[in-house]
Design a protein around this motif. Structure first.
Motif, PDB file in Angstrom:
ATOM      1  N   ALA A 250       0.812  -1.228   0.000  1.00  0.00           N
ATOM      2  CA  ALA A 250       0.000   0.000   0.000  1.00  0.00           C
ATOM      3  C   ALA A 250       0.837   1.266   0.000  1.00  0.00           C
ATOM      4  O   ALA A 250       0.295   2.369   0.146  1.00  0.00           O
ATOM      5  CB  ALA A 250      -0.937   0.000   1.197  1.00  0.00           C
ATOM      6  N   SER A 251       2.137   1.176  -0.157  1.00  0.00           N
ATOM      7  CA  SER A 251       3.018   2.350  -0.065  1.00  0.00           C
ATOM      8  C   SER A 251       2.621   3.513  -0.954  1.00  0.00           C
ATOM      9  O   SER A 251       2.734   4.677  -0.538  1.00  0.00           O
ATOM     10  CB  SER A 251       4.455   1.940  -0.375  1.00  0.00           C
ATOM     11  OG  SER A 251       4.938   1.045   0.589  1.00  0.00           O
ATOM     12  N   PRO A 252       2.146   3.292  -2.182  1.00  0.00           N
ATOM     13  CA  PRO A 252       1.756   4.457  -3.001  1.00  0.00           C
ATOM     14  C   PRO A 252       0.692   5.316  -2.323  1.00  0.00           C
ATOM     15  O   PRO A 252       0.665   6.537  -2.511  1.00  0.00           O
ATOM     16  CB  PRO A 252       1.212   3.812  -4.280  1.00  0.00           C
ATOM     17  CG  PRO A 252       1.897   2.494  -4.361  1.00  0.00           C
ATOM     18  CD  PRO A 252       2.026   2.030  -2.941  1.00  0.00           C
ATOM     19  N   GLN A 253      -0.144   4.687  -1.525  1.00  0.00           N
ATOM     20  CA  GLN A 253      -1.190   5.436  -0.841  1.00  0.00           C
ATOM     21  C   GLN A 253      -0.717   5.958   0.512  1.00  0.00           C
ATOM     22  O   GLN A 253      -0.843   7.153   0.811  1.00  0.00           O
ATOM     23  CB  GLN A 253      -2.418   4.542  -0.647  1.00  0.00           C
ATOM     24  CG  GLN A 253      -3.616   5.223   0.005  1.00  0.00           C
ATOM     25  CD  GLN A 253      -4.776   4.266   0.195  1.00  0.00           C
ATOM     26  OE1 GLN A 253      -4.753   3.418   1.079  1.00  0.00           O
ATOM     27  NE2 GLN A 253      -5.790   4.379  -0.661  1.00  0.00           N
ATOM     28  N   THR A 254      -0.138   5.080   1.325  1.00  0.00           N
ATOM     29  CA  THR A 254       0.212   5.464   2.692  1.00  0.00           C
ATOM     30  C   THR A 254       1.480   6.302   2.773  1.00  0.00           C
ATOM     31  O   THR A 254       1.657   7.091   3.702  1.00  0.00           O
ATOM     32  CB  THR A 254       0.389   4.210   3.567  1.00  0.00           C
ATOM     33  OG1 THR A 254       1.432   3.395   3.010  1.00  0.00           O
ATOM     34  CG2 THR A 254      -0.893   3.411   3.625  1.00  0.00           C
ATOM     35  N   PHE A 255       2.359   6.141   1.803  1.00  0.00           N
ATOM     36  CA  PHE A 255       3.621   6.871   1.810  1.00  0.00           C
ATOM     37  C   PHE A 255       3.712   7.861   0.657  1.00  0.00           C
ATOM     38  O   PHE A 255       4.280   8.953   0.799  1.00  0.00           O
ATOM     39  CB  PHE A 255       4.783   5.876   1.731  1.00  0.00           C
ATOM     40  CG  PHE A 255       6.145   6.500   1.820  1.00  0.00           C
ATOM     41  CD1 PHE A 255       6.621   6.993   3.035  1.00  0.00           C
ATOM     42  CD2 PHE A 255       6.957   6.602   0.702  1.00  0.00           C
ATOM     43  CE1 PHE A 255       7.894   7.561   3.120  1.00  0.00           C
ATOM     44  CE2 PHE A 255       8.218   7.172   0.780  1.00  0.00           C
ATOM     45  CZ  PHE A 255       8.683   7.652   2.002  1.00  0.00           C
TER      46      PHE A 255
END
Length: 842
Positions: A250-255
């Protein structure tokens, strides 16, 4: 003669060692043994670049030979007519005018020859040459000066380590201190320990490492951490170890601030491509990514109704231009909707159910990483059937050095015999030989280019790396097994022991026998017949808590009730798991009559009185006998180690003795908890009348106490007699006292006096024991500092422990008194004292 000479040398052994050098101690051989060595006086390295593995190999050879043989060799980069130790690649050797007729070398393979007064260490690549240098040093360190000439190649190209280090510096399943890689959400700036670790990994031919937890924190992708990741790569590169990282899906969203992490969204694809390009700017030879998706609450492609292959391929396309690979974990299962009351539900089915229809859907640089068994690092599991289903997809086996579920490095458990049960298993795909280690993981059976090994490893800042000196044999053996899955567990163990402790025959034999007995013993006193390790599945995965296995959605069920025990995984009546294997194997597992006893309860739900094929014993009586036998084996470990006093340096001797004493006590906690629990569930008594009968114990709740109150434990079976005492407050001194009973029960003589108590986190209660007013000794509840297991705040199977005073003269009428002072959360809890005659384990 060589063993005798080394024994005489070790009797006056060197100063205490802390374990930091592990098996690379390069301890000096005795003079008479050194005199047998005739080696060239010059080392020639065919690369003068200081960051080259060839250059590093030369420095390592110089250091090692000076330590082992006391000879300081010159290192040069120019060949000459004089005999030398020459290290280089085939291409460099040929370019320097050398002639070499050797068997074909594969990537990372090497040729080693010590004939005709010269030493040739020639690698297919520079990493292979470094491996050859370590091989030669291993021979010398073991006093082996025989002439050899052979080529060796790895069984598989992927031989990786998976660290479970968190960005805050903690380690998931970390039992040896904090991370050597991270602190305060940043990669550390001091690379010293990382370099030392890379050296250890190179010596066992590990060629890749993923440095962060599979439950990944996206902050590893920050600009600062990318720069520091480059420094780690620079540090490990000379040792031939490539660096990779775990990713949070989920890094594109959370980070990254996007509104989605859908792998089909062009913005997400572009984000990962940009991140990957930046990473490769800092680490041009980055090994690739490790991804855990849609498992245990981790995000993944299924969130958007995409397939697991869709998610894996998104990363694969990003790293493909850079030569990277994606290790995609098959550890995917639903921990929310599993229902134990549904006879067909089975977590073991998950890996095959999720992946078998995707075999032709993965890009060619995706490797599906498969745990050795279908559940999760249990003490005994069948080999994962997923290996038989991925014929077109690259695959790797996930092993474990970290000992989650397996004693957390506080118990001696030598793991290669367990691994061997998996690697030697023949899946019989299409009725043809399909042995996992030699056919499947080599890539030969399905003609795969990529395949290999990954091991979960939890090294920390502790000087011993894993917290336990003896546990390091598992890390050493992992590298050996990944190179050659046919490696013999005891032969590897003896090599490791000679390198780590020297060549004293008694030390060799003692460590070899204890270690080879340790996994069967642990299986015996935890969970056997395939019922899994009966630990606290909802908690730390350490101490006993058999009822925690059932009545929850985690799917590690035993389905134990008054009538029987075991999972019915048959096709005809159960969950169907047995049918995931190829037909020959499936047919064998379908019936209790053809299922091996050691896996009976994995595949079948049977009555407690079901007779085992091998012994004819009932299942419940086997449980009782095995648990008592396992505890007896563990109880003998301290005495066997004690016989080595003076033959092992003091520090390592005492630290190991402490752990073996602890294991002996905790094995009894396990024995009693499992036996008491299943005696209660089954209603079938022990034929030998041992379970619940403890004539050598005096229960704390029956002692005269001041400042104590009687309570229970959770779960109930981790206390003797289902009751303990703990102090009324957390700061007032308390006393428990008893008089040894008159009569024939305890005739005057020598006893081992054991005190069972509970050592909790966030408190260090103090204890002192007296016999007739004279102090026998003191101790403090500080196991959280001395052991490193997963911490607990409760009086349970994790905190239950014992301290033993050996050879105490005791007789009827003697007064035993324990004075305690609680501290913090630790209310000086006591369970019992035991007066054990010679030979009695209780």
């Amino acid at each position: 003669m060589r063993g005798l000479l080394l024994l005489l040398a070790t009797l006056g052994h060197a100063a205490a060692e802390d374990g930091l050098n592990a098996w690379l101690r390069y301890a000096p051989l005795p003079n008479d043994v050194r005199d047998q060595a005739h080696i060239p006086s010059t080392i020639v390295t065919l690369n003068s670049t200081e960051t080259s593995p060839i250059y590093v190999a030369g420095q390592e050879l110089q250091k090692g030979i000076e330590g082992i043989l006391g000879q300081t060799l010159d290192v040069t980069h120019e060949t000459s007519e004089s005999p030398s130790i020459i290290v280089g690649t085939i291409d460099a050797f040929t370019a320097a005018g050398g002639e070499l007729a050797v068997p074909e070398l594969e990537e990372d393979g090497f040729w080693l020859s010590t004939k005709d007064g010269a030493v040739e260490i020639i690698g297919q690549n520079e990493r292979g040459a470094l491996y050859g240098a370590f091989e030669y040093l291993s021979m010398l360190a073991q006093g082996n000066f025989t002439e050899v000439a052979y080529a060796t190649n790895p069984s598989a190209p992927i031989r990786w380590i998976n660290q479970w280090d968190n960005m805050d510096g903690t380690i998931e399943r970390g039992y040896a201190g904090l991370s050597i890689f991270f602190k305060d959400n940043l990669i550390v700036s001091n690379m010293t320990r990382i370099s030392e670790y890379a050296r250890l990994l190179a010596s066992i031919r590990v060629n890749g490492i993923v440095i962060n937890n599979v439950n990944a924190n996206p902050v590893i992708l920050s600009d600062e951490n990318m720069v520091r990741l480059g420094k780690i790569a620079d540090t490990m590169r000379p040792w031939g170890v490539k660096v990779g990282i775990s990713l949070n899906f989920a890094s594109p969203q959370t980070f990254g601030g996007l509104s989605t992490f859908d792998p089909f969204d062009e913005r997400v694809i572009a984000w990962w491509t940009d991140i990957t390009d930046k990473l490769y700017e800092h680490v041009p030879d980055m090994a690739g990514y490790l991804v855990k998706a849609n498992s245990e609450g981790q995000p993944g492609p299924l969130t958007y109704n995409r397939t697991l292959s869709d998610g894996a391929n998104m990363f694969a396309k990003a790293v493909k231009p850079h030569g990277g690979i994606v290790m995609f974990r098959a550890f995917v299962y639903d921990s929310v909707n599993l229902n134990e009351n549904n006879w067909k539900d089975d977590r073991a089915n998950a890996a095959v159910d999720f992946f078998r229809d995707l075999d032709d859907k993965f890009d060619d640089n995706v490797v599906v990483q498969i745990k050795y068994g279908p559940i999760d690092f249990q003490v005994r599991e069948p080999a994962s059937p997923l290996f038989a289903h991925l014929r077109q997809t690259a695959s790797a086996i996930e092993l474990q050095v970290a000992q989650e579920y397996l004693g957390q490095q506080c118990h001696l458990v030598y793991l290669p015999p367990l691994w061997k049960t998996i690697l030697d298993f023949d899946l019989r795909v299409d009725g043809e030989p399909s042995v996992i280690g030699t056919d499947v993981l080599t890539g030969k059976r399905f003609n795969k280019r990529l395949s290999g090994y990954a091991a979960v490893v939890n090294v920390g800042l502790n000087a011993t790396w894993l917290g336990s000196h003896l546990a390091m044999s598992n890390l050493y053996a992992y590298g050996r097994v990944a190179w050659d899955p046919t490696s013999d567990p005891e032969a590897m163990l003896r090599d490791w022991t000679r390198l780590t402790f020297g060549d004293d025959p008694d030390v060799l034999d003692t460590i070899a026998s204890m270690s080879m007995e340790s996994w069967p013993a642990y299986e015996n006193y935890t969970g056997n017949l395939g019922v899994q390790t009966l630990t606290d599945i909802t908690g730390p995965h350490y101490g006993p808590n058999p009822q925690s296995m059932d009545n929850n959605p985690w799917g590690q069920w035993t389905r134990a009730d008054a009538n029987g025990i075991g999972m019915d995984r048959t096709v005809w009546n159960g969950t169907g798991y047995a049918g995931q294997y190829p037909p020959e194997v499936a047919a064998a597992f379908e019936s209790p009559d053809t299922t091996p006893d050691e896996l009976l309860l994995w595949f079948h739900h049977v009555p407690w009185t079901h007779a085992l094929r091998g012994s004819g014993q009932s299942v419940i009586q086997h449980f009782y006998d095995a648990h008592y036998a396992g505890a007896e084996t563990a109880a003998a470990f301290p005495r066997r180690w004690e016989a080595l006093r003076g033959r092992v340096d003091d520090r390592r001797f005492e630290e190991t003795l402490f752990r073996l004493e602890y294991q002996a006590g905790h094995a009894i906690v396990w024995r009693d908890a499992i036996c008491d629990f299943y005696a209660n569930v089954s209603g079938v008594p022990d034929e030998r009348r041992r379970v619940g009968a403890h004539p050598f114990r005096i229960e704390a709740e029956h002692m005269q106490t001041t400042g104590y109150r009687v309570t229970g434990t959770t779960p109930w079976e981790v206390s003797s007699g289902q009751r303990i005492v703990q102090t009324v407050g957390n700061s007032t001194a308390a006393v428990a006292e008893t008089r040894v009973p008159e009569g024939e029960a305890f005739p005057r003589g020598q006893y081992d006096l054991a005190v069972a108590y509970y050592d909790l986190y966030e408190g260090k209660a103090s204890y002192e024991i007296f016999l007739n007013g004279e102090s026998l000794g003191k101790w403090v509840g500080d196991l959280e500092d001395r052991l490193g297991y997963t911490l607990t705040r409760g009086m349970d199977g994790h905190s239950a422990t014992r301290v033993t005073f050996r050879g105490v003269e005791v007789g009827p009428g003697d007064v035993i008194r324990i004075e305690t002072l609680p501290q913090g959360r630790e209310t000086a809890p006591l369970d019992y004292i035991a007066l054990l005659p010679p030979g009695v384990v209780d």
